[in-house]
Write a protein that holds these residues in place. Structure first.
Motif, short mmCIF file in Angstrom:
data_model
loop_
_atom_site.label_atom_id
_atom_site.label_comp_id
_atom_site.label_asym_id
_atom_site.label_seq_id
_atom_site.Cartn_x
_atom_site.Cartn_y
_atom_site.Cartn_z
N LEU A 1 0.85 -1.15 -0.02
CA LEU A 1 -0.14 -0.06 0.00
C LEU A 1 0.99 1.19 0.21
N HIS A 2 0.25 2.30 -0.27
CA HIS A 2 0.87 3.67 -0.23
C HIS A 2 1.65 3.96 1.03
N PRO A 3 2.94 4.66 0.86
CA PRO A 3 3.53 4.75 2.35
C PRO A 3 2.77 5.27 3.37
N HIS A 4 1.75 6.20 3.00
CA HIS A 4 1.03 7.04 3.92
C HIS A 4 -0.14 6.23 4.67
N ALA A 5 -0.45 4.98 3.94
CA ALA A 5 -1.41 4.37 4.54
C ALA A 5 -1.05 3.90 5.94
N PRO A 6 -2.27 3.38 6.67
CA PRO A 6 -1.94 2.99 7.91
C PRO A 6 -1.20 1.40 7.87
N ARG A 7 -0.20 1.45 8.76
CA ARG A 7 0.70 0.24 8.65
C ARG A 7 0.21 -0.60 9.56
N ARG A 8 0.74 -1.97 9.59
CA ARG A 8 0.45 -3.10 10.62
C ARG A 8 1.12 -2.77 11.82
N HIS A 9 0.92 -3.60 12.81
CA HIS A 9 1.30 -3.04 14.12
C HIS A 9 2.94 -3.45 14.30
N ASP A 10 3.51 -4.36 13.45
CA ASP A 10 4.96 -4.28 13.61
C ASP A 10 5.63 -3.09 12.72
N GLY A 11 4.93 -1.99 12.09
CA GLY A 11 5.48 -1.05 11.28
C GLY A 11 5.65 -1.27 9.83
N ARG A 12 5.34 -2.59 9.32
CA ARG A 12 5.50 -2.86 7.92
C ARG A 12 4.23 -2.40 7.27
N ARG A 13 4.34 -2.23 5.88
CA ARG A 13 3.33 -1.77 5.01
C ARG A 13 2.45 -3.09 4.62
N GLN A 14 1.34 -2.78 4.71
CA GLN A 14 0.12 -3.92 4.23
C GLN A 14 0.63 -4.17 2.79
N ILE A 15 0.20 -5.38 2.23
CA ILE A 15 0.14 -5.89 0.91
C ILE A 15 -1.13 -6.19 0.60
N VAL A 16 -1.78 -5.79 -0.47
CA VAL A 16 -2.92 -6.33 -1.09
C VAL A 16 -2.59 -7.10 -2.08
N ARG A 17 -3.05 -8.27 -2.22
CA ARG A 17 -2.93 -9.49 -3.25
C ARG A 17 -4.25 -9.67 -4.08
N ALA A 18 -4.05 -10.06 -5.21
CA ALA A 18 -5.27 -10.64 -5.95
C ALA A 18 -4.48 -11.63 -6.97
N ALA A 19 -4.93 -12.82 -6.76
CA ALA A 19 -4.00 -13.68 -7.59
C ALA A 19 -5.07 -14.89 -7.98
N GLU A 20 -5.08 -15.70 -9.23
CA GLU A 20 -5.67 -16.93 -9.27
C GLU A 20 -4.98 -18.25 -8.59
N ASP A 21 -3.94 -18.00 -8.42
CA ASP A 21 -2.98 -19.04 -7.90
C ASP A 21 -1.78 -18.48 -7.02
N PHE A 22 -1.93 -18.68 -5.88
CA PHE A 22 -0.96 -17.86 -5.00
C PHE A 22 -0.50 -19.10 -3.96
N TYR A 23 0.58 -19.70 -4.14
CA TYR A 23 1.12 -20.87 -3.37
C TYR A 23 -0.14 -22.06 -3.44
N LYS B 1 -7.17 2.45 1.63
CA LYS B 1 -7.06 2.81 3.14
C LYS B 1 -6.52 1.58 3.93
N SER B 2 -6.93 0.41 3.78
CA SER B 2 -6.59 -0.46 4.60
C SER B 2 -7.01 -2.05 3.69
N VAL B 3 -6.23 -3.03 4.05
CA VAL B 3 -6.54 -4.37 3.99
C VAL B 3 -7.39 -4.83 5.25
N LEU B 4 -8.51 -5.45 4.88
CA LEU B 4 -9.27 -6.16 5.73
C LEU B 4 -9.44 -7.59 5.66
N CYS B 5 -9.91 -8.33 6.74
CA CYS B 5 -10.31 -9.51 6.74
C CYS B 5 -11.96 -9.60 6.96
#
Length: 381
Positions: free
Chosen positions: A231-253, A336-340
């Motif tokens: 996500l954009h550097p200004h978007a809210p980060r994870r609790h460990d400070g890393r940037r969130q990742i948004v994924r969209a794939a038909e085959d991921f692992y 803004k954020s990645v959701l569950c």
């Protein structure tokens, strides 16, 4: 620890067979799975009706998941806040846990009732008491012990050298870690690398009608499509400070991966959507865009525990006569954020029973219109 109090003869009797051997989870893994437990009840044992009424268990697990989120979300606390949380936990143990699972006396229940407040008063949170740092240091000591073991005639030398050997092993681990961090690794930078696909082909493969109109391009235009993007550097980060990742794939692992996101559309309205394509750029512009299937708020169900705990109920935004949800193109800076997001399993079991799973059910227009989901409010940032 909190998840461990439900074992061995607690929640397991609802979800798994009595003779099933299960692996032991670490404390961090307990916290990672806790927010899924309330949603698993209906999907595992059926709807809340008749003799199999498990709504009480769902309410109880909702409170436990909310307590876990609130306890570990506190980086610092006042005495009044700590007392309020500990009172909630005491009520849960004495009222919910004991009434559902019977009278149990374990060390973990004792810690929650007698020592949780002491932990807050001593440190202000429950993170500073993590034993992971000391446990990590044991690795080098154990290796040093193995290298000098079975030498009874040299026990004095062993005592002298054990700590020195352990320190050398720790230094080696630190050097390896620094070298690993200094060496560029795949995925550590945002690179516009992906597969080049025509818009029309992509729309057909992923069932995204109107994709060309949303992207304002021709069906023959080329897109660079990736698996995911930070996500954009200004978007809210994870609790460990890393940037969130948004994924969209038909085959991921080995399985499809479609993340849910909260975003702002072109009219400035905050919306929810399921990511279906991560565009890293076009033939002329290196611009990151997330193509999503839009979801809107659904009518809450009276007496629903998830709604009571702040889980927003969603449905697909289906245009009249359409066979698939409405599609949006979202600039990466507007995410803004990645959701569950969890399936409404109570509704699913009522419509399909316990045997059918979403992955094996065709996503027809009727299924799209009937399906309901919840934003999981038990996940801490």
């Amino acid at each position: 620890m909190i998840h461990g109090i439900l074992r061995p003869r607690g929640l397991d009797r609802y979800l798994v067979k009595a003779d099933t051997v299960q692996t032991t989870l670490r404390g961090a893994e307990h916290r990672s799975v806790m927010h899924f437990l309330p949603f698993s009840v209906a999907g595992a044992v059926g709807t809340s009706s008749g003799r199999g009424n498990h709504s009480v268990l769902t309410w109880s697990l909702c409170e436990l998941a909310a307590l876990t989120r609130d306890i570990f979300a506190m980086k610092s606390s006042t005495v009044s806040e700590a007392r309020a949380l500990c009172h909630r936990m005491s009520v849960w143990v004495s009222s919910d846990f004991q009434n559902i699972f019977g009278e149990k006396h374990t060390t973990k229940l004792h810690r929650l009732l007698a020592h949780l407040l002491d932990e807050f008063l001593l440190r202000g949170n429950v993170h500073d008491g993590d034993s992971g740092i000391n446990e990590a240091l044991h690795k080098a000591v154990k290796l040093a012990w193995l290298r000098t073991n079975h030498r009874r005639s040299e026990y004095t030398l062993q005592l002298v050298l054990a700590e020195q050997v352990a320190q050398l092993l720790r230094d080696e681990d630190i050097d390896d870690g620094e070298l690993e961090e200094a060496t560029p690794r795949p995925g550590t930078r945002d690179r516009a690398r992906g597969n080049v696909v025509e818009v029309g082909v992509l729309a057909e493969e992923r069932n995204l009608p109107g994709l060309a109109e949303v992207l304002d391009c021709d069906a023959t235009a080329d897109l660079t499509v990736g698996v995911g993007s930070r996500l954009h550097p200004h978007a809210p980060r994870r609790h460990d400070g890393r940037r969130q990742i948004v994924r969209a794939a038909e085959d991921f692992y080995g399985a499809p991966w479609w993340d849910w996101i909260r975003y702002v559309d072109r009219q400035g309205v905050e919306r929810y959507g399921r990511a279906r394509v991560v565009i890293l750029g076009t033939s002329s512009v290196a611009e990151r865009v997330i193509v999503v299937e839009r979801a809107v708020q659904a009518t809450p169900v009276a007496g629903c525990p998830f709604s009571a705990y702040g889980c927003e109920r969603l449905r697909w935004d289906m245009p009249p006569g359409a066979d698939a949800p409405r599609v949006d193109a979202v600039q990466l800076k507007d995410v803004k954020s990645v959701l569950c997001v969890e399936l409404d399993w109570v509704d699913w079991v009522r419509r399909h029973g316990l045997e059918r799973m979403p992955a094996s059910t065709p996503t027809t227009s009727e299924e799209y219109r009937a399906r309901r989901m919840f934003v999981n409010a038990f996940v801490s940032a």
